[in-house]
Design an enzyme around this catalytic site. Structure first.
Site, PDB file in Angstrom:
ATOM      1  N   GLU A   1       0.859  -1.187   0.000  1.00 17.08           N
ATOM      2  CA  GLU A   1       0.000   0.000   0.000  1.00 17.08           C
ATOM      3  C   GLU A   1       0.892   1.232   0.000  1.00 17.08           C
ATOM      4  O   GLU A   1       1.924   1.237   0.660  1.00 17.08           O
ATOM      5  CB  GLU A   1      -0.894   0.058   1.252  1.00 17.08           C
ATOM      6  CG  GLU A   1      -2.072  -0.869   1.216  1.00 17.08           C
ATOM      7  CD  GLU A   1      -1.795  -2.167   1.958  1.00 17.08           C
ATOM      8  OE1 GLU A   1      -0.790  -2.226   2.691  1.00 17.08           O
ATOM      9  OE2 GLU A   1      -2.583  -3.124   1.782  1.00 17.08           O
TER      10      GLU A   1
ATOM     11  N   TYR B   1       8.108   2.129  -7.327  1.00 15.98           N
ATOM     12  CA  TYR B   1       7.432   0.829  -7.459  1.00 15.98           C
ATOM     13  C   TYR B   1       7.104   0.534  -8.926  1.00 15.98           C
ATOM     14  O   TYR B   1       7.210  -0.611  -9.373  1.00 15.98           O
ATOM     15  CB  TYR B   1       6.168   0.799  -6.605  1.00 15.98           C
ATOM     16  CG  TYR B   1       6.420   0.999  -5.120  1.00 15.98           C
ATOM     17  CD1 TYR B   1       7.494   0.383  -4.481  1.00 15.98           C
ATOM     18  CD2 TYR B   1       5.601   1.815  -4.354  1.00 15.98           C
ATOM     19  CE1 TYR B   1       7.740   0.574  -3.131  1.00 15.98           C
ATOM     20  CE2 TYR B   1       5.829   2.008  -3.001  1.00 15.98           C
ATOM     21  CZ  TYR B   1       6.899   1.394  -2.402  1.00 15.98           C
ATOM     22  OH  TYR B   1       7.138   1.587  -1.062  1.00 15.98           O
TER      23      TYR B   1
HETATM   24  C1  LIG Z   1      10.371   6.666  -1.604  1.00 18.25           C
HETATM   25  C2  LIG Z   1      11.826   6.430  -1.168  1.00 18.25           C
HETATM   26  C3  LIG Z   1      11.926   5.105  -0.421  1.00 18.25           C
HETATM   27  C4  LIG Z   1      12.703   6.392  -2.430  1.00 18.25           C
HETATM   28  O1  LIG Z   1      14.025   6.046  -2.036  1.00 18.25           O
HETATM   29  P1  LIG Z   1      15.286   6.547  -2.883  1.00 18.25           P
HETATM   30  O2  LIG Z   1      16.457   5.748  -2.485  1.00 18.25           O
HETATM   31  O3  LIG Z   1      15.408   8.020  -2.777  1.00 18.25           O
HETATM   32  O4  LIG Z   1      14.818   6.171  -4.359  1.00 18.25           O
HETATM   33  P2  LIG Z   1      15.774   5.795  -5.586  1.00 18.25           P
HETATM   34  O5  LIG Z   1      16.946   6.722  -5.617  1.00 18.25           O
HETATM   35  O6  LIG Z   1      16.052   4.340  -5.562  1.00 18.25           O
HETATM   36  O7  LIG Z   1      14.802   6.169  -6.799  1.00 18.25           O
HETATM   37  C5  LIG Z   1      14.332   5.211  -7.723  1.00 18.25           C
HETATM   38  C6  LIG Z   1      13.301   5.901  -8.592  1.00 18.25           C
HETATM   39  O8  LIG Z   1      12.151   6.259  -7.824  1.00 18.25           O
HETATM   40  C7  LIG Z   1      11.651   7.536  -8.279  1.00 18.25           C
HETATM   41  N1  LIG Z   1      11.855   8.564  -7.246  1.00 18.25           N
HETATM   42  C8  LIG Z   1      12.500   8.428  -6.063  1.00 18.25           C
HETATM   43  N2  LIG Z   1      12.445   9.585  -5.375  1.00 18.25           N
HETATM   44  C9  LIG Z   1      11.763  10.465  -6.131  1.00 18.25           C
HETATM   45  C10 LIG Z   1      11.381  11.815  -5.960  1.00 18.25           C
HETATM   46  N3  LIG Z   1      11.701  12.509  -4.850  1.00 18.25           N
HETATM   47  N4  LIG Z   1      10.674  12.405  -6.948  1.00 18.25           N
HETATM   48  C11 LIG Z   1      10.337  11.733  -8.072  1.00 18.25           C
HETATM   49  N5  LIG Z   1      10.688  10.432  -8.299  1.00 18.25           N
HETATM   50  C12 LIG Z   1      11.377   9.821  -7.337  1.00 18.25           C
HETATM   51  C13 LIG Z   1      12.467   7.894  -9.502  1.00 18.25           C
HETATM   52  O9  LIG Z   1      11.832   7.317 -10.623  1.00 18.25           O
HETATM   53  C14 LIG Z   1      13.771   7.217  -9.193  1.00 18.25           C
HETATM   54  O10 LIG Z   1      14.557   6.965 -10.324  1.00 18.25           O
HETATM   55  P3  LIG Z   1      15.562   8.124 -10.858  1.00 18.25           P
HETATM   56  O11 LIG Z   1      16.325   8.633  -9.676  1.00 18.25           O
HETATM   57  O12 LIG Z   1      16.412   7.387 -11.849  1.00 18.25           O
HETATM   58  O13 LIG Z   1      14.698   9.175 -11.455  1.00 18.25           O
HETATM   59  C15 LIG Z   1      12.342   7.608  -0.274  1.00 18.25           C
HETATM   60  O14 LIG Z   1      12.047   8.829  -0.912  1.00 18.25           O
HETATM   61  C16 LIG Z   1      11.753   7.628   1.108  1.00 18.25           C
HETATM   62  O15 LIG Z   1      12.280   7.016   2.041  1.00 18.25           O
HETATM   63  N6  LIG Z   1      10.616   8.344   1.278  1.00 18.25           N
HETATM   64  C17 LIG Z   1       9.962   8.466   2.576  1.00 18.25           C
HETATM   65  C18 LIG Z   1       9.381   7.126   3.018  1.00 18.25           C
HETATM   66  C19 LIG Z   1       8.398   6.574   2.019  1.00 18.25           C
HETATM   67  O16 LIG Z   1       7.665   7.289   1.349  1.00 18.25           O
HETATM   68  N7  LIG Z   1       8.377   5.230   1.925  1.00 18.25           N
HETATM   69  C20 LIG Z   1       7.479   4.516   1.047  1.00 18.25           C
HETATM   70  C21 LIG Z   1       6.239   4.188   1.793  1.00 18.25           C
HETATM   71  S1  LIG Z   1       5.078   3.297   0.748  1.00 18.25           S
END
Ligand SMILES: CC(C)(COP(=O)(O)OP(=O)(O)OC[C@H]1O[C@@H](n2cnc3c(N)ncnc32)[C@H](O)[C@@H]1OP(=O)(O)O)[C@@H](O)C(=O)NCCC(=O)NCCS
Length: 166
Positions: A114, A126
């Site tokens: 979710e 995702y």
């Molecule tokens: C969501 C989260 C886990 C992503 O982790 P991350 O290590 O920064 O993500 P990645 O660097 O692996 O990104 C992979 C892809 O996801 C997408 N993405 C990640 N962060 C993004 C952002 N801030 N804005 C837009 N796209 C994003 C992009 O498509 C990215 O690929 P790209 O960098 O080549 O464009 C992180 O932002 C986080 O911890 N957020 C708060 C907690 C949360 O929301 N958890 C999920 C609950 S369901």
């Protein structure tokens, strides 16, 4: 940070204070340390993971954490977060792919999760892994009554996921 400095491994009890800190910095409804202790020590369905970075001085810091539940042939991503200092470096994608590959190797065929309807960064991550929206759970989150999107990834392919995990 070089990719080679990142180690993805199972979460241990000693990791929990740092895991909880990442959770608190990242999510508006963080789990308690006690919840993580249950996942690590007691929940036999849980497969909790961390991504650990090695700093230039040789010390180690947790960059990300994830909890997956594996029940028969279904994997459920229960929570995932990357420390704010380590975002947009591919760590969230690698950690999620690793956890899913492990689940696939251990019998999972489909994965579910979710995600908040307004959490576009997580949804993009995702989608990059192949998840698609399957439905909506209205007013799912108890803090602001935001809807949850139910996302699913079918036919888990351990090899393809492991390749994404690096
Ligand atoms: C969501 C989260 C886990 C992503 O982790 P991350 O290590 O920064 O993500 P990645 O660097 O692996 O990104 C992979 C892809 O996801 C997408 N993405 C990640 N962060 C993004 C952002 N801030 N804005 C837009 N796209 C994003 C992009 O498509 C990215 O690929 P790209 O960098 O080549 O464009 C992180 O932002 C986080 O911890 N957020 C708060 C907690 C949360 O929301 N958890 C999920 C609950 S369901």
């Amino acid at each position: 940070m070089e990719e080679s400095q990142l180690l993805i491994r199972r979460m241990q009890e000693a990791d929990i204070p740092q895991v909880h800190e990442i959770d608190t910095l990242s999510l508006s409804l963080p789990w308690s340390e006690r919840s993580y202790r249950f996942e690590v020590c007691e929940n036999r369905a849980a497969r909790p993971w961390v991504a650990e970075a090695t700093l230039p001085d040789g010390s180690r810091k947790l960059a990300a954490m994830l909890v997956l539940w594996l029940i028969l042939d279904e994997a459920h991503i229960a929570t995932v977060a990357v420390h704010p200092d380590y975002r947009r470096k591919g760590i969230g994608l690698r950690l999620t792919a690793h956890a899913l590959a492990d689940a696939a190797q251990n019998g999972a065929k489909t994965a579910y999760l979710e995600v908040r309807a307004g959490n576009f960064s997580a949804q993009e991550l995702y989608q990059k892994l192949g998840f698609r929206v399957e439905g909506v759970r209205p007013r799912y989150y108890r803090d602001n009554h935001e809807d949850a999107l139910l996302m699913a990834l079918e036919n888990l392919n351990a090899e393809a996921l492991q390749a994404l995990a690096g």
